[in-house]
Design an enzyme around this catalytic site. Structure first.
Site: not given
Length: 393
Positions: A59, A62, A119
């Site tokens: 993540s 991101k 997230s």
């Protein structure tokens, strides 16, 4: 008189003295598979371990989706209060989630908080589909890769917007450091979003509303940026902390547990702030050295720092560091004030070499007839010695 040619350029090295505080800092041994620690205030890399190796970023990637969304808002392609639809594809994502469904119309600001704080994989895809030229996540991922290359992130390739495990989706720790630096400096009004500890969107699944960054509330100055975890990538964190006038960025990946990620981050923060300090070396405009000029109205030009010069140094005493000024000379006139002519090269123990541009302190015009005569005489003297002059004939 025949035209005087510029002599072959030589790489000239001048030794200058800078009084700063050097010595060897205690080396930091990290348990992370890969790590990158960067002092943003002085532009100094403090630690680099496998930092250019492309790895699964989970993540943490991101952050690129967020960067591109911030950019779209800044340029007017996206409005922060605009409401975006949720496709069935976006709503299908599991893992970290905002728990969106196809009946939702979600504000861009809420989607950004959903990506940064909780997230949300689904929120990442909603933003990606809105910004993609063909309305697909894959199309947005191609834009991500292209934009990363433009930003100097040469070891990053994106296949999706969320970091969902898939072959070929890779980032290096150094690239994540570059991206974090850009998020902080390019979007100061948005950056405080990364310090938010809770985002209970619409009251959905309160247990999923907390920011996973383990050091935000520990009083260490941490105020961002993003955690990541998959089975393949292990536990990782892109963090930033500010203490006093200094800010550091650190990136770690490949740790075995969330607790190891937390402990390693604490150790890095303490090491970076306690083992090093910022030392003011010279004010903007301070002359560091002089360089020889060819065919100018003056024989030399001063070399100065264009901006206030601060260096990060280990905290182990006071001594004199010898630095080198390097330039290709002589420098042919005309020269303009502020023109970069040389570099100040400083080595501080185990830290990477630091290279600081040096610029001309004034204009130096090309000399007239008298200058050409004087220069010709010097050339002849250098070539033939006293026999070149009337007295030697």
């Amino acid at each position: 008189m025949s035209k005087l040619r510029l002599p072959a350029l030589r790489r000239l090295v001048l030794v200058v003295g800078l009084v700063i505080a050097p010595a060897l800092a205690h080396a930091f041994e990290t348990a992370a598979r890969a790590a990158y620690v960067f002092d943003q205030t002085t532009g100094t890399v403090l630690l680099s371990k496998n930092a250019q190796e492309p790895l699964p970023p989970a993540s943490m990637s991101k952050l690129m989706t967020v960067y591109m969304a911030f950019e779209a808002i800044t340029t007017g392609r996206l409005d922060i209060d605009e409401r975006l639809s949720v496709s069935s594809y976006a709503a299908s994502f599991g893992g970290s989630s905002m728990f969106l469904d196809t009946t939702d119309q979600v504000r861009v600001e809420d989607l950004l908080r959903g990506v940064i704080v909780t997230s949300g994989n689904d929120a990442s895809v909603v933003l990606a589909e809105a910004l993609s030229p063909d309305g697909t996540e894959a199309g947005f991922a191609r834009l991500m890769t292209d934009r990363a290359r433009q930003m100097g992130m040469m070891n990053s390739t994106f296949v999706n917007a969320s970091g969902w495990p898939v072959a070929g989706h890779r980032m290096s720790m150094e690239d994540l450091g570059i991206l974090s630096h850009r998020l902080i400096t390019d979007f100061p009004t948005f950056y405080p979003l990364f310090a938010e500890t809770e985002f209970p969107f619409d009251g959905r699944v309160p247990s999923n509303s907390s920011n996973r960054n383990p050091v935000l509330t520990m009083g260490l100055g941490a105020d961002g940026l993003k955690t990541g975890h998959t089975e393949e990538a292990g536990y990782g964190l892109v963090g930033s902390a500010k203490q006093g006038d200094r800010r550091i960025i650190w990136v770690i990946a490949g740790l075995d547990t969330a607790e190891a990620r937390r402990e390693e981050s604490i150790k890095i923060i303490n090491w970076a702030f306690r083992q090093f300090a910022q030392s003011d070396v010279a004010d903007a405009g301070t002359q560091i050295a002089t360089a020889d000029v060819w065919m100018g109205e003056a024989p030399t030009v001063g070399l100065t720092v264009a901006e206030d010069l601060s260096l990060l140094v280990p905290l182990l005493g006071q001594t004199e560091i010898v630095a080198n000024v390097v330039y290709d000379g002589p420098i042919e006139a005309p020269i303009s004030a502020g023109q970069q002519l040389a570099e100040l090269v400083v080595n501080l123990g185990e830290l990477p070499e630091k290279r600081i541009p040096l610029v001309a302190d004034r204009d130096v015009a090309r000399g007239g007839f008298a200058t050409r005569v004087r220069t010709a005489a010097l050339v002849l003297w250098d070539r033939y010695g006293p026999a070149a002059t009337p007295e030697g004939s």
